[in-house]
Design a protein around this motif. Structure first.
Motif, PDB file in Angstrom:
ATOM      1  N   ILE A 193       8.130 -53.749 -28.843  1.00 61.52           N
ATOM      2  CA  ILE A 193       7.614 -54.338 -27.601  1.00 61.52           C
ATOM      3  C   ILE A 193       7.070 -55.721 -27.960  1.00 61.52           C
ATOM      4  N   PRO A 194       7.798 -56.800 -27.627  1.00 67.21           N
ATOM      5  CA  PRO A 194       7.402 -58.142 -28.056  1.00 67.21           C
ATOM      6  C   PRO A 194       5.991 -58.542 -27.625  1.00 67.21           C
ATOM      7  N   GLU A 195       5.613 -58.234 -26.394  1.00 65.40           N
ATOM      8  CA  GLU A 195       4.282 -58.645 -25.923  1.00 65.40           C
ATOM      9  C   GLU A 195       3.150 -57.932 -26.672  1.00 65.40           C
ATOM     10  N   MET A 196       3.458 -56.814 -27.284  1.00 72.25           N
ATOM     11  CA  MET A 196       2.482 -56.111 -28.110  1.00 72.25           C
ATOM     12  C   MET A 196       2.667 -56.443 -29.587  1.00 72.25           C
ATOM     13  N   ASP A 197       3.811 -57.048 -29.931  1.00 74.66           N
ATOM     14  CA  ASP A 197       4.206 -57.307 -31.314  1.00 74.66           C
ATOM     15  C   ASP A 197       4.093 -56.026 -32.137  1.00 74.66           C
ATOM     16  N   TYR A 198       4.718 -54.964 -31.586  1.00 71.63           N
ATOM     17  CA  TYR A 198       4.547 -53.638 -32.182  1.00 71.63           C
ATOM     18  C   TYR A 198       5.737 -52.746 -31.862  1.00 71.63           C
ATOM     19  N   PRO A 199       6.251 -51.995 -32.855  1.00 73.76           N
ATOM     20  CA  PRO A 199       7.294 -50.998 -32.587  1.00 73.76           C
ATOM     21  C   PRO A 199       6.623 -49.728 -32.036  1.00 73.76           C
ATOM     22  N   LEU A 200       6.681 -49.559 -30.731  1.00 73.46           N
ATOM     23  CA  LEU A 200       5.956 -48.490 -30.040  1.00 73.46           C
ATOM     24  C   LEU A 200       6.791 -47.234 -29.900  1.00 73.46           C
ATOM     25  N   MET A 201       6.160 -46.091 -30.138  1.00 68.92           N
ATOM     26  CA  MET A 201       6.763 -44.789 -29.849  1.00 68.92           C
ATOM     27  C   MET A 201       6.139 -44.298 -28.553  1.00 68.92           C
ATOM     28  N   TYR A 202       6.980 -43.932 -27.565  1.00 64.02           N
ATOM     29  CA  TYR A 202       6.436 -43.524 -26.269  1.00 64.02           C
ATOM     30  C   TYR A 202       7.361 -42.553 -25.553  1.00 64.02           C
ATOM     31  N   ILE A 203       6.817 -41.908 -24.539  1.00 62.86           N
ATOM     32  CA  ILE A 203       7.593 -40.979 -23.706  1.00 62.86           C
ATOM     33  C   ILE A 203       8.172 -41.786 -22.559  1.00 62.86           C
ATOM     34  N   GLU A 204       9.503 -41.803 -22.492  1.00 60.62           N
ATOM     35  CA  GLU A 204      10.190 -42.554 -21.452  1.00 60.62           C
ATOM     36  C   GLU A 204      10.395 -41.705 -20.191  1.00 60.62           C
ATOM     37  N   GLU A 205      10.669 -40.438 -20.387  1.00 62.85           N
ATOM     38  CA  GLU A 205      10.857 -39.504 -19.237  1.00 62.85           C
ATOM     39  C   GLU A 205      10.201 -38.189 -19.583  1.00 62.85           C
ATOM     40  N   ALA A 252       7.342 -29.984 -26.240  1.00 68.99           N
ATOM     41  CA  ALA A 252       8.494 -30.883 -26.243  1.00 68.99           C
ATOM     42  C   ALA A 252       8.060 -32.302 -26.627  1.00 68.99           C
ATOM     43  N   VAL A 253       6.926 -32.748 -26.096  1.00 65.50           N
ATOM     44  CA  VAL A 253       6.394 -34.068 -26.428  1.00 65.50           C
ATOM     45  C   VAL A 253       6.029 -34.127 -27.911  1.00 65.50           C
ATOM     46  N   PHE A 254       5.392 -33.085 -28.411  1.00 63.52           N
ATOM     47  CA  PHE A 254       5.039 -33.000 -29.828  1.00 63.52           C
ATOM     48  C   PHE A 254       6.291 -33.120 -30.700  1.00 63.52           C
ATOM     49  N   GLU A 255       7.310 -32.348 -30.364  1.00 64.01           N
ATOM     50  CA  GLU A 255       8.554 -32.360 -31.136  1.00 64.01           C
ATOM     51  C   GLU A 255       9.187 -33.749 -31.120  1.00 64.01           C
ATOM     52  N   ALA A 256       9.184 -34.409 -29.973  1.00 64.72           N
ATOM     53  CA  ALA A 256       9.740 -35.759 -29.879  1.00 64.72           C
ATOM     54  C   ALA A 256       8.970 -36.716 -30.791  1.00 64.72           C
ATOM     55  N   GLY A 257       7.652 -36.604 -30.795  1.00 68.14           N
ATOM     56  CA  GLY A 257       6.829 -37.461 -31.653  1.00 68.14           C
ATOM     57  C   GLY A 257       7.119 -37.247 -33.123  1.00 68.14           C
ATOM     58  N   ILE A 258       7.294 -36.008 -33.505  1.00 67.82           N
ATOM     59  CA  ILE A 258       7.620 -35.691 -34.903  1.00 67.82           C
ATOM     60  C   ILE A 258       8.942 -36.361 -35.299  1.00 67.82           C
ATOM     61  N   LYS A 259       9.926 -36.274 -34.417  1.00 69.52           N
ATOM     62  CA  LYS A 259      11.236 -36.840 -34.729  1.00 69.52           C
ATOM     63  C   LYS A 259      11.155 -38.362 -34.875  1.00 69.52           C
ATOM     64  N   LEU A 260      10.484 -39.040 -33.939  1.00 69.29           N
ATOM     65  CA  LEU A 260      10.385 -40.497 -34.011  1.00 69.29           C
ATOM     66  C   LEU A 260       9.564 -40.934 -35.219  1.00 69.29           C
ATOM     67  N   GLY A 261       8.488 -40.219 -35.515  1.00 71.67           N
ATOM     68  CA  GLY A 261       7.683 -40.532 -36.693  1.00 71.67           C
ATOM     69  C   GLY A 261       8.486 -40.381 -37.971  1.00 71.67           C
ATOM     70  N   THR A 262       9.345 -39.389 -38.010  1.00 70.99           N
ATOM     71  CA  THR A 262      10.207 -39.172 -39.167  1.00 70.99           C
ATOM     72  C   THR A 262      11.158 -40.351 -39.346  1.00 70.99           C
ATOM     73  N   VAL A 263      11.779 -40.788 -38.259  1.00 64.60           N
ATOM     74  CA  VAL A 263      12.689 -41.932 -38.337  1.00 64.60           C
ATOM     75  C   VAL A 263      11.958 -43.143 -38.895  1.00 64.60           C
ATOM     76  N   TYR A 264      10.813 -43.443 -38.321  1.00 65.88           N
ATOM     77  CA  TYR A 264      10.085 -44.645 -38.728  1.00 65.88           C
ATOM     78  C   TYR A 264       9.686 -44.584 -40.201  1.00 65.88           C
ATOM     79  N   HIS A 265       9.067 -43.508 -40.589  1.00 65.57           N
ATOM     80  CA  HIS A 265       8.513 -43.444 -41.937  1.00 65.57           C
ATOM     81  C   HIS A 265       9.539 -43.119 -43.016  1.00 65.57           C
ATOM     82  N   GLN A 266      10.693 -42.605 -42.607  1.00 64.49           N
ATOM     83  CA  GLN A 266      11.725 -42.297 -43.586  1.00 64.49           C
ATOM     84  C   GLN A 266      12.667 -43.479 -43.828  1.00 64.49           C
ATOM     85  N   TYR A 267      12.914 -44.287 -42.798  1.00 70.10           N
ATOM     86  CA  TYR A 267      13.958 -45.302 -42.913  1.00 70.10           C
ATOM     87  C   TYR A 267      13.458 -46.743 -43.000  1.00 70.10           C
ATOM     88  N   VAL A 268      12.249 -47.038 -42.543  1.00 76.16           N
ATOM     89  CA  VAL A 268      11.756 -48.409 -42.654  1.00 76.16           C
ATOM     90  C   VAL A 268      11.682 -48.767 -44.140  1.00 76.16           C
TER      91      VAL A 268
END
Length: 121
Positions: A109-121, A18-34
């Motif tokens: 995440i402003p303090e990191m100056d980075y668009p972070l992909m992470y597991i929230e729950e 499930a975590v793997f699948e979530a990462g794939i989806k977020l990576g797709t959003v970032y690399h497809q739409y930025v």
């Protein structure tokens, strides 16, 4: 629950999958739409398009997409349209793999100056 014809390729627990699948989806959003051109008039359409593209992927139950173009300081002008950046994205997805639910996020995440992909729950 849909039978997963690829499950025998994954040597991990259902939660890890499930975590793997979530990462794939977020990576797709970032690399497809930025980089896509945006303005105040099309932001809601882009948000909807990104959400709909996430929702058709396997194991996704929910998706929320928000774009904040105000994080860019570009002055308006004929050749100064905005392009979507990772800093503008706030994406939350809910993935359910074999009853294992994961909520993942892509958020600046402003303090990191980075668009972070992470597991929230």
């Amino acid at each position: 629950m849909m039978k997963d014809p690829a499950s025998h390729y994954f040597k991990c627990t259902p939660r890890e999958r499930a975590v793997f699948e979530a990462g794939i989806k977020l990576g797709t959003v970032y690399h497809q739409y930025v980089g896509i051109p945006i303005n105040q008039g099309n932001v809601s359409y882009i948000e909807k398009a990104i959400k709909e593209s996430i929702m058709v992927q396997p194991f996704v139950e929910e998706a929320e997409v928000k774009i904040d173009p105000s994080v860019n300081n570009k002055k308006p002008g004929v050749y100064k349209y905005l392009t979507l950046s990772g800093e503008m994205l706030d994406v939350r997805i809910k993935v359910n793999y074999d009853g294992n639910v994961v909520v993942a996020r892509l958020k600046y995440i402003p303090e990191m100056d980075y668009p972070l992909m992470y597991i929230e729950e």
